[in-house]
Design a protein around this motif. Structure first.
Motif, short mmCIF file in Angstrom:
data_model
loop_
_atom_site.label_atom_id
_atom_site.label_comp_id
_atom_site.label_asym_id
_atom_site.label_seq_id
_atom_site.Cartn_x
_atom_site.Cartn_y
_atom_site.Cartn_z
N VAL A 255 0.85 -1.20 0.00
CA VAL A 255 0.00 0.00 0.00
C VAL A 255 0.88 1.25 0.00
N LYS A 259 1.25 4.24 -2.98
CA LYS A 259 1.09 5.68 -2.74
C LYS A 259 2.27 6.49 -3.24
N GLY A 269 -1.13 4.06 -7.16
CA GLY A 269 -2.25 3.76 -6.28
C GLY A 269 -3.52 4.53 -6.62
N SER A 270 -3.43 5.49 -7.56
CA SER A 270 -4.65 6.19 -7.98
C SER A 270 -5.39 5.42 -9.07
N GLN A 275 -6.37 -0.28 -7.02
CA GLN A 275 -7.09 0.01 -5.77
C GLN A 275 -8.01 -1.15 -5.40
N LYS B 387 -10.03 4.07 -0.62
CA LYS B 387 -9.75 5.49 -0.33
C LYS B 387 -9.82 5.79 1.15
N LEU B 390 -7.66 2.47 3.23
CA LEU B 390 -6.24 2.32 2.88
C LEU B 390 -5.58 3.66 2.56
N GLY B 391 -6.38 4.69 2.32
CA GLY B 391 -5.80 6.02 2.05
C GLY B 391 -5.14 6.13 0.69
N LEU B 392 -5.58 5.32 -0.28
CA LEU B 392 -5.00 5.43 -1.62
C LEU B 392 -5.49 6.71 -2.30
#
Lengths: 376, 396
Positions: A255, A259, A269-270, A275, B387, B390-392
């Protein structure tokens, strides 16, 4: 059934994390490999674990333990997994200590457990005769000889066997009975052959040729089958916790990488394709954790039902093995090139995961065992 | 004995005296009681149980007494829940208004609105439905276009809402409508409540691949809604809608607890259709079934862990974010596997050659496709996990 850590477990986890990140990070595992250390663990780290009381956690005060309950091993093995901490805690304490506690006479326990807990004595469990876990298929023979016994046969996969002070050998007696025998490392007729494995830990094959042991070297006098089944479940639960710790670490490395790694001008990661794969792994990890917690809760339940225990432990080991498989594969794939370099730690996690997945029963084994112990 | 223990004793005694024996048995799906203007009872016991719980204020035990609630503390509500479970009491009624809209009204509505809407809700007099989704606003709910234009003392509402459960049987609707601009689209949305009997409202049920369903499409043709039925601020409806959806999870769990007859246990069918595997293919099927059972048990344990995590006052948001995704996908996999195990027995549509359980299974299997879409599709759930948990990063 408690499925969340209590205050004591959280404290144990904090102290284990502090210790392991300071003294046994993944770089220590790398050094063990590169320096080809036969014991497969760092002696200083092991001594500190003993000093911290990790070997005493589950034993009763009468046996020289801390009487914390088996639940103490959940946070410990989880952190051991996170840091790839190598030690004989599973082989010597959980498995051999467990068998002595469950099978041994009062005298046998008093002679061996305090030494085991202090680390003066280190034992390894000689069980497996097949490349896949098959505790019911023991061939190594124990024959009565006067007062004592004579052991003959092969144990082909014995974790932490090298440089041990001795082994607990699981053997078949007459009429299908099963016994556990303490064989000392210096005894005549024992031959060890090292096996170099992907995780660089300690593995050897043991050949026993007419090895004579005294009557007192047989743990207790009853058939060992039931106790072995229980103690192997302790080991399986610990492996599930270790696998979960490794999986969560490999997942959080991934993860973090998603990022920070930039391609096409954006963090990868976008991308929704990645995701969603990451999100599914997160869900898998939660199911595995719930199952692991349930297994430990059941092991500490006084008078718990055997079938229930087998079912929940097999569920935990199965889930932990499945999630380790998926997380390691996805972690490497999502890291791309760096993920397959030796320099990066993911490979160390992959290799230890596969060994722990296979040890004491792979997914197919535990799927079968879950099915066999399902309530009708 | 402390006060809570006294409350427990009193509650237990009251339930034992007032919950009829027939209301302590598993509830067939066609015996659910829905509150509302046209409440129907199949037996006298249902009516008794309904009226006694209503008069106690225990349709909404945690609401203030002045709005028709029971005025109980959270600890007392937990005791009441536990005692009802202990006695296997059926829910006296099912009412989405109480579970979803009620808490939002208590927090955001004006005093006059609370006086107007809460007591009838608490008395089971009004049955509520939800108007959120539209044909072109599904996962992207904020792009909704049903308009409410101010005209004197009223809004005039035009447009359509879809996937409204029991829209044809409900008395009132709470709805998100567009009262402002489309850009930014969240900023032009308001929450209103309206009487389904208003002129200009028409409702048509939707047939699904599984057959008849409770889902409806609702059409609004110049429907006049008094401005006093705006909840919260004008154009301030989006946060209220999100608050409502947060109550949806707990509402759904209450709903599924009370709708147990629709549960299909894999083990039950395994014993009947794949008792002793003979061939490799049958053995493989059986192993897949065991995997399915293991995943189900892990999910049940995860649900328990959510409860325990909340009780320990720890963060359970990540766990709660996976629940809907995992559950609905497990259900669909289970039905798909049952189709393979049972073959044509699981694909009967009606009539002879199938027992009722098999026909029900066909319907439940087809319905499982709706569950991974309704209430936030699996893809939306995965976005939320990626989002928020996991805060992606957001896509550029």
């Amino acid at each position: 059934m408690s499925l969340v850590y209590n205050e004591d477990q959280l404290q144990l986890q904090d102290s284990a994390r502090d210790f392991l990140s300071a003294r046994s990070p993944a770089s220590v595992q790398r050094a063990i490999r590169d320096q080809d250390i036969a014991a497969g663990y760092d002696a200083g780290v092991w001594q500190s674990m003993l000093d911290l009381g990790w070997s005493a956690v589950a034993f009763s005060e009468a046996d020289g333990g801390l009487d914390f309950g088996f639940a103490g091993f959940a946070p410990l093995f989880e952190e051991i997994g996170r840091h790839l901490g190598a030690s004989p805690l599973l082989s010597s304490i959980v498995l051999c200590g467990g068998l002595i506690e469950q099978l041994g006479s009062e005298q046998q326990r008093q002679q061996r457990l305090p030494q085991l807990i202090s680390g003066e004595l280190r034992l390894a469990l000689a069980l497996e005769e097949n490349a896949r876990h098959a505790p019911e298929a023991i061939q190594l023979e124990a024959r009565r000889d006067g007062d004592g016994w004579v052991l003959s046969g092969e144990k082909t996969w014995v974790a932490d066997a090298r440089e041990a002070d001795g082994w607990l050998v699981v053997a078949r007696e007459s009429e299908g009975r099963c016994g556990v025998f303490h064989v000392r490392a210096d005894q005549a007729g024992v031959q060890t052959s090292a096996r170099s494995m992907i995780d660089s830990r300690n593995m050897a094959a043991l050949r026993l040729d007419q090895v004579r042991v005294a009557a007192d070297d047989r743990l207790g006098s009853n058939d060992a089958g039931k106790a072995l089944d229980l103690v192997l479940d302790w080991g399986r639960a610990c492996l599930a916790a270790e696998l979960l710790g490794m999986s969560e670490t490999a997942f959080s490395m991934t993860v973090e990488y998603l990022k920070t790694r930039v391609q096409f001008g954006v963090p990868i990661g976008s991308f929704q394709a990645l995701q969603h794969r990451a999100a599914r792994l997160y869900a898998d990890l939660q199911l595995a954790r719930s199952s692991m917690m349930a297994a430990f809760a059941q092991l500490d339940r006084p008078g718990g039902d055997d079938r229930e225990r087998r079912r929940l432990v097999s569920l935990a080991k199965w889930q932990a093995g499945q999630v380790a498989q998926r997380v390691s594969n996805e972690a490497i794939q999502m890291h791309g090139g760096i993920g397959v370099t030796d320099e990066y730690d993911l490979g160390l996690f992959l290799k230890r995961m596969r060994m722990a997945q296979n040890q004491l029963g792979n997914s197919d084994y535990h799927c079968q065992r879950y099915s066999d112990n399902r309530s009708a | 004995m402390n006060e809570l223990e006294v409350f427990r004793q009193e509650t237990r005694a009251w339930l034992e005296a007032n919950c009829p024996a027939s209301m302590r048995t598993p509830m067939p799906s066609d015996e659910m009681v829905w509150g509302g203007r046209t409440v129907e009872f199949k037996h006298e016991d249902q009516r008794l149980w309904f009226e006694r719980m209503r008069d106690k204020g225990w349709f909404c035990p945690d609401w203030p007494v002045e709005y028709g609630g029971g005025g109980l503390s959270p600890q007392q509500v937990a005791i009441l829940d536990a005692e009802m479970r202990r006695l296997h009491c059926r829910p006296p009624q099912i009412n989405l208004g109480i579970w979803m809209l009620g808490p939002v009204l208590l927090e955001f509505a004006s005093e006059q609105q609370k006086q107007q809407f809460l007591p009838p809700m608490a008395g089971g007099e009004i049955r509520w439905c939800q108007g959120f989704s539209e044909p072109n606003a599904g996962s992207d709910l904020a792009s909704l276009r049903t308009s409410a234009v101010v005209d004197g003392e009223d809004f005039v509402v035009n447009g359509t809402k879809i996937w409204t459960s029991y829209g044809n049987k409900s008395d009132w609707m709470y709805a998100l409508v567009r009262t402002g601009p489309m850009e930014p689209k969240q900023a032009g949305i308001s929450l209103i409540v309206l009487d389904m009997a208003s002129p200009g409202v028409t409702v048509s049920p939707i047939d699904l691949i599984s057959g008849k369903s409770s889902f409806c499409q609702v059409f609004f043709d110049n429907v006049r809604v008094p401005r006093s039925q705006l909840i919260g601020e004008l154009n301030g409806g989006w946060p209220l809608g999100k608050a409502l959806l947060q109550h949806e999870r707990s509402a759904m769990s209450k709903f599924s607890e009370s709708a147990l007859p629709t549960h299909f246990d894999l083990g039950e069918f395994l014993g009947k259709y794949l008792a002793s595997p003979q061939t490799t293919a049958e053995t493989v099927l059986q192993q897949r079934a065991v995997v399915c059972l293991m995943q189900e048990e892990s999910f049940r344990l995860t649900n328990q862990r959510i409860y325990q995590t909340l009780r320990a006052r720890q963060d359970a948001s990540g766990l709660m974010a996976i629940a809907k995704l995992v559950h609905t996908e497990q259900e669909r996999s289970k039905f798909e596997l049952l189709l393979e195990i049972m073959g044509n027995h699981a694909m009967g549509w009606q009539g002879e050659g199938f027992d009722q359980r098999e026909l029900d299974l066909t319907g439940a299997w087809l319905m499982s496709f709706a569950q991974t879409i309704a209430g936030g599709s699996s893809e939306v759930q995965l976005n939320v996990i990626a989002k928020r948990v996991l805060g992606l990063p957001e896509a550029k």
